[in-house]
Scaffold this active site. Structure first.
Site, short mmCIF file in Angstrom:
data_model
loop_
_atom_site.label_atom_id
_atom_site.label_comp_id
_atom_site.label_asym_id
_atom_site.label_seq_id
_atom_site.Cartn_x
_atom_site.Cartn_y
_atom_site.Cartn_z
CB CYS A 217 -1.67 5.36 -3.85
SG CYS A 217 -1.04 7.06 -3.79
CG HIS B 27 -4.97 6.22 -7.14
ND1 HIS B 27 -5.60 5.86 -5.98
CD2 HIS B 27 -3.98 7.07 -6.78
CE1 HIS B 27 -5.03 6.47 -4.95
NE2 HIS B 27 -4.04 7.21 -5.42
CD GLU C 86 -8.13 3.64 -7.01
OE1 GLU C 86 -7.99 4.79 -6.54
OE2 GLU C 86 -7.15 2.89 -7.30
#
Length: 240
Positions: A104, A206, A208
């Site tokens: 990001c 994202h 994660e």
């Protein structure tokens, strides 16, 4: 560093959401937090020389002055300490060939570090807030993978990938030395790679936040192992 509350304390602190650490450790790496601090090129090179790989995480908007623009009314207040820190880390990683993953803001910082620019408020460009998310809830968007590059190879099971987004800025002019390896259907850049290093990738979404799919982190840790075998590095992973 951000404002943080814990117990009776309300202080400026260095922290990283646990999902980043989990993503690294689940992929077989060891996460080390590098908080923003005064730095020059020599110090950054010394820091990076002790790492096997680097992750530059999401966060506040990059200072538009770094790419020659005035601040948009909706652009975050500048974090010059973090901007300078991450710019130095990226520069040192590219010069040393240390594998890295930008996420990001990390993608945006990489592009600015190499001389690119950003759209400061993407809804004004694409006509929708599809990427912005609301109140900490990530937005679901499809990205279309290119035919070549690490990111398409890592995620090769499908040419279109649903991802979790939370951003209102994006790459405008792509920096020299970067190649785009994924986009949205509206043209928004979703992944870039540094051509001059063995493994230097960044994504606008994202990963994660998707614990069921750790392929990008696994690929980074694999690249870190290869790098460690050909260098004097001592730490498997770092999140900044």
């Amino acid at each position: 560093m951000e404002r943080s509350q814990t117990g009776v304390w309300d202080v400026v602190a260095s922290f990283l959401p646990k999902v980043y650490i989990d993503a690294v450790t689940n992929a077989g790496g060891i996460a080390v937090l590098l908080p923003p601090q005064p730095v020059d090129a020599e110090i950054a090179a010394r820091v990076v020389s002790g790492l096997d790989a680097l992750v530059v995480a999401g966060g506040k908007d990059v200072d538009p002055a770094l790419y020659g623009q005035h601040r948009h009314p909706l652009t975050d207040e500048s974090r010059p300490d973090r901007d300078a820190w991450e710019e130095a880390l990226f520069t040192a990683a590219i010069e040393s060939g240390t594998p890295f993953l930008g996420i990001c803001r990390g993608l945006q910082m990489l592009n600015v570090t190499l001389g690119g620019t950003l759209h400061q408020h993407l809804p004004e460009v694409v006509g929708t807030e599809r990427y912005s998310g609301k109140d900490g809830v990530f937005a679901l968007n499809d990205v279309h993978l290119g035919e070549r590059g690490h990111v398409p190879e890592i995620l090769a099971d499908t040419p279109t990938l649903p991802v979790l987004s939370y951003h209102h800025q994006a790459i405008d002019r792509v920096a020299e030395g970067l190649v785009v390896t994924a986009r949205s259907d509206d043209g928004t850049v979703q992944a870039v790679e540094v051509q001059s290093v063995p493994f230097g990738i960044a994504v606008q979404w994202h990963p994660e936040q998707s614990p069921e799919d750790g392929r990008l982190f696994e690929a980074l840790v694999d690249a870190a192992r290869v790098f460690a075998n050909t260098s004097t590095s001592s730490v498997t992973e770092v999140s900044a």
